[in-house]
Design a protein around this motif. Structure first.
Motif: not given
Lengths: 168, 99, 689
Positions: A48-50, A126, B6-7, B50-51, A117-123, B1-4, B53, B46, A115
């Motif tokens: 999922l996290l590539v 990535l 996963f954490l 991803a967060y 409200g922080t988002d991982i951006k699937f670009t 997608m929300d980082l939290n 990069q 991981i 953390f």
């Protein structure tokens, strides 16, 4: 990207349930099988996290080797396979539960605070990063020496395990 | 997608691992719980990789996997030794350090 | 040759593999391969010495080689008038995270001097071993180890950076381990080997940390770079001090300084040629060599230029005295020499500590010859005179008639060690004392002079017990074969002549001129020759010989002191104290090892029982007494009740704390996780807005 969210929650719930199974199961072999579910779930999370390469390494090493080792360990120590309550747990499980819940509370408070409200951006970057080529470039260029050190460590662990386990 | 997401998943797995390490009597089961904790750490690595990069997190996860394999090898050898000496894989039989 | 210095260690390294794989099939079982390789290395080292001397004599510094040009520009900024830069060559070994780790050679005066000493003594020892080890069951393996040792020592000597030096350092330790345990069938020998390995390992940890500190301080492993950094004036002093301290711990371990000297006498369990090569002439001086190599770090780190007492000089001084005193109570001739080596290494370390760099290195140079000579002489005695025994009191005596060559060369070695004019030891020891006096370290001059008396006296005892009086052994003593006597004669020639390399009153300063670095090196004091000091030190050595001679020569045993240890309780106690080597081994083996093995848990239990319980009881009792005192003055019920409650509460708390020590690892883990959680919560609450 709701598919990703749904996939995540399905995997996450399965993993948590299986993890509880590992620590609560009354049968040692069942615990090992629950562990397989958790490990596979972790591999799915990596995908999922590539991070494909890590995911496949996870499958090969953990499910392929480590779980087999565990099964051997169970077999060789003739762990009780019975289902009597409390046989596999010690007398401090209530205290252990309290401590675990307490640590979990602290961790979640910390994570939400840090953390939230922080988002991982699937670009595309990535996706590029997840390729085996990138990982291997990093591993064999920036981390070559740690890599070699880890190989020495594995050798030491091998020798150590043989020395510990042999009969003399 | 929300980082939290996963954490927090990782935190839950980690704490289940803690419970297992503390509450299980059988040495093999304690080692399995340690594996749960290590996996939680890997998910963190991981997710952060991803967060931010940066591929370093994935490389570290690989190292953790390798070292976990070594740990299981040595750990099971120790459990075997305990089993051979005490005829039982139970960790609470080992209390020679009792004060 | 200066540019191709890597060939010199490479030759014995190749010979190691050749001997290991093909040695058994060779006509002389591998000995000739080792001797040929070391001989070639020796010739190349001689060429290197000559080339270096030419380079210094030219004084223009020659053409720049690669990195040297870089060094020169920094050097010009340093503001010295002239300097001969070392010849540096590096290759990149590996790169990690943007830092390059090199491998290469640094050749300067110190390097060529050491290469000469190491290859010469290795060559002589190998020739000697062909006779000494003649019927040994692991003859070929012995020569392979000797070759590997020579290769590692040369690697250490020529290394360009501290990391490479560390590799050589560990390799010589490994060879020392293998060779001490050469006859491992005897349990005592393998124990001695393990002891030597582990004791030096304690020092090695210090060295490793020191190397890491210097790397992060100077940003490089290169020895020249680190020296320039230390002298550059921008270095943080406390950093240099910790770096110097850690490096010095490495020196203490390797060079047998107090308090880690205990492995060296036990190392005599190895074959005698090994003792001569490794535990007298070369490996044990690796520590001193390291000190000389990174001298600017030690010089700045320990503030040697201030002229006050510093850690290094004090350790050296203490080592001189304890080594020399212990040499008196030994029955085993090799142990006398081992303690003497410790004491002489103390001189070198003390010399470095008082700023006498040249004197220290000069003493290293001369000591290598006469101490190797003495060890090989002792080996010759045991080989042909006393049936492979080293016990002076029961198996030797009167050997001067039977072994004239061994006797003559051993006498030369002893006199050189005692510092009698004009032998080698006189010039180097005197230079140490003169420089110490010149730099204002008067206390250390006194220590050095006391050491000189003791040295002369214990060597007289040793020579007397071995060569004079009646023969006490049971064999048929005869002179040793030529393979043994020829190396002895060559070494005794060096023991006589080596001192003249720096005979200051005769106007010879060649050793200083040729071998003292002039590049990236502190400005050191060079003492003028002090005639009065020289006369005093020779006189004092003669007095030492005289006293010892009058004690041992006139009467069979201690003369007026015969039975002193039995008559006088204090003297007896002193003797026992010395016999037990100041109880240091006892401290290490029984107190520390056993303490860690089982004692910590027991100590905690004792602490729990006696201290915590006592505190609890004391608090309770004190409180009760206070309560009784207040009985009349205050309301009996309230006060009494509360005090009883406190006493009972503390008592219960003590009991409750005791149950924490359940001995069960999961209980400890529970507490660990709980306290980590509490701490994380505390930090979180403290930082939350």
């Amino acid at each position: 990207m709701w598919e990703r969210d749904i996939a995540f929650w399905v995997i996450a719930l399965a993993m948590m349930a299986a993890a509880l199974g590992v620590v609560r199961s009354r049968n040692v072999v069942h615990a090992a099988l629950f562990l397989v579910v958790v490990l596979a779930g972790a591999a799915a999370i990596y995908i999922l996290l590539v991070a494909e390469f890590v995911a496949w390494v996870q499958v090969l090493i953990y499910i392929g080797a480590v779980v087999i080792l565990f099964l051997f360990g169970i077999m060789l120590t003739r762990a009780p396979m019975g289902t009597e309550e409390g046989k596999l747990d010690n007398d401090q499980r209530w205290a252990a539960g309290v401590v675990a819940l307490f640590v979990l509370g602290v961790l979640i408070a910390l994570l939400v605070d840090a953390f939230g409200g922080t988002d991982i951006k699937f670009t595309n970057a990535l996706v590029e990063q997840g390729r085996t080529r990138t990982v291997s470039n990093s591993l064999f260029r920036d981390f070559l020496v740690p890599f070699e050190v880890v190989s020495m460590l594995l050798l030491a662990a091998l020798v150590g395990a043989v020395v510990l386990a042999r009969r003399d | 997608m929300d980082l939290n997401a996963f954490l927090i998943l990782a935190a839950v797995l980690f704490c289940i691992g803690i419970y297992g390490v503390l509450a299980r009597r059988n040495g093999v089961l304690v080692l399995m719980s340690v594996e749960l904790m290590l996996n939680a750490v890997n998910i963190n690595l991981i997710a952060f990789s991803a967060y931010v990069q940066d591929v370093s997190g994935q490389v570290f996860a690989l190292f953790v996997i390798t070292i976990a394999a070594a740990e299981v090898g040595v750990g099971l050898a120790i459990v075997m030794l305990i089993y051979r000496n005490l005829r039982s894989p139970d960790l609470d039989k080992i209390d020679q350090l009792k004060g | 040759m200066l540019d191709y210095a890597w060939i010199i260690p490479a030759l014995p390294a190749v010979s190691f593999f050749v001997i290991m794989f093909f040695g058994k099939r060779a006509p002389k079982h591998g000995a000739e391969i080792g001797i040929a390789a070391v001989g070639a290395s020796f010739l190349l080292s001689c060429v290197a010495v000559v080339e270096w001397i030419n380079r210094v004599e030219d004084a223009t510094g020659g053409e720049s080689h690669g990195l040297v040009a870089l060094g020169k520009s920094i050097f010009a900024a340093g503001g010295a008038e002239h300097g001969v830069a070392p010849v540096v060559h590096t290759l990149t070994w590996w790169t990690s995270g943007g830092t390059e780790f090199g491998v290469g050679t640094t050749v300067d005066g110190l390097t060529v001097m050491m290469m000469f000493v190491v290859t010469l003594i290795s060559l002589l020892v190998q020739i000697y071993s062909t006779a000494y080890m003649h019927d040994d069951r692991r003859y070929t393996w012995f020569f392979a180890c000797l070759s590997l040792f020579t290769a590692s020592m040369l690697t250490l000597v020529v290394s360009e950076n501290l990391l490479q030096l560390l590799v050589g350092w560990e390799l010589v330790g490994l060879c020392s381990f293998m060779l001490i345990g050469h006859w491992w069938e005897d349990r005592a020998n393998s124990r001695a080997a393990i002891k030597a390995f582990l004791t030096t390992r304690v020092g090695d940890i210090g060295l490793m940390i020191g190397v890491i500190i210097m790397f992060f301080a100077a940003g490089t492993f290169s020895i020249v770079g680190i020296n320039e950094y230390a002298l550059g004036g921008e270095a943080q002093h406390s950093l240099l001090m910790f770096g110097a301290l850690c490096l010095f711990i490495g020196i203490i371990g390797k060079s047998g300084q107090f308090p880690l000297h205990t492995w060296l006498p036990d190392a005599m369990a190895g074959p005698t040629p090994v003792s001569a090569l490794i535990h007298a002439a070369t490996m044990v001086v690796a520590g001193v060599y390291l000190g000389a190599r990174v001298y600017p770090v030690l010089y700045e780190g320990f503030n040697i230029h201030d002229g006050g007492a510093n850690f290094m000089a004090i350790i050296g001084g203490v080592t001189i005295l304890i080594g020399a005193l212990l040499a008196f109570v030994q029955r085993d001739i090799k142990r006398v020499l081992a303690y003497s080596t410790i004491s002489q290494l103390g001189y070198m370390v003390m010399a470095l500590g008082v700023g006498a760099w040249t004197a220290a290195v000069f003493h290293l140079f001369t000591h290598a010859f006469f101490k190797a000579l003495l060890f090989l002489g002792a080996g010759s005695v045991s080989h042909s005179g006393s049936h492979h025994s080293f016990d002076m009191k029961s198996d030797m005596g009167g050997l001067r008639k039977h072994m004239p060559v061994t006797f003559a060369t051993f006498m030369i070695g002893s006199l050189a060690l005692a510092g009698i004019f004009p032998l080698a030891g006189f010039w180097s020891k005197d230079e140490i004392l003169a420089t110490a006096g010149e730099s204002g370290f008067d206390a250390f001059v006194v220590v050095g002079l006391i050491g000189a008396v003791l040295t002369a006296a214990y060597m007289t005892r040793c020579v007397y017990l071995t060569f004079f009086g009646e023969y006490r052994g049971h064999g048929h003593p005869h002179e040793s074969p030529r393979a043994i006597t020829v190396p002895l004669i060559i070494l005794s020639v060096f023991s006589v002549l080596a001192g003249f390399a720096n005979a200051v009153p005769l106007g010879i300063h060649k050793f200083t001129e040729w071998f003292e670095p002039t590049f990236a090196f502190p400005h050191l004091v060079h003492a003028e020759f002090d005639y009065s000091l020289a006369i005093i030190s020779v006189a004092i050595a003669l007095v030492g010989i005289g006293i010892a001679a009058s004690l041992w020569f006139r009467k069979e045993e201690l003369g007026p002191f015969a039975g002193l240890t039995k008559r006088n309780a204090l003297a007896g106690r002193g003797y026992t104290f010395l016999e037990n080597k100041y109880y240091l081994d006892f401290l290490y083996e029984n107190v520390i090892v056993d303490g860690i093995r089982g004692g910590v848990a027991r100590a905690y239990y004792w602490f729990d029982q006696n201290v915590i319980d006592a505190v609890v009881k004391g608090v309770g009792r004190g409180a009760a007494r206070a309560g009784r005192f207040a009985y009349d003055a205050l309301d009996q019920r309230v006060v009494d009740g509360s005090i009883n409650a406190i006493a009972a509460g503390t008592g219960e708390a003590g009991g409750a704390v005791r149950t924490v020590q359940s001995g069960r690892v999961q209980r400890y883990a529970l507490l660990l996780f709980a306290s980590v959680g509490v701490m994380a919560l505390a930090v979180f609450l403290a930082n939350v807005d």
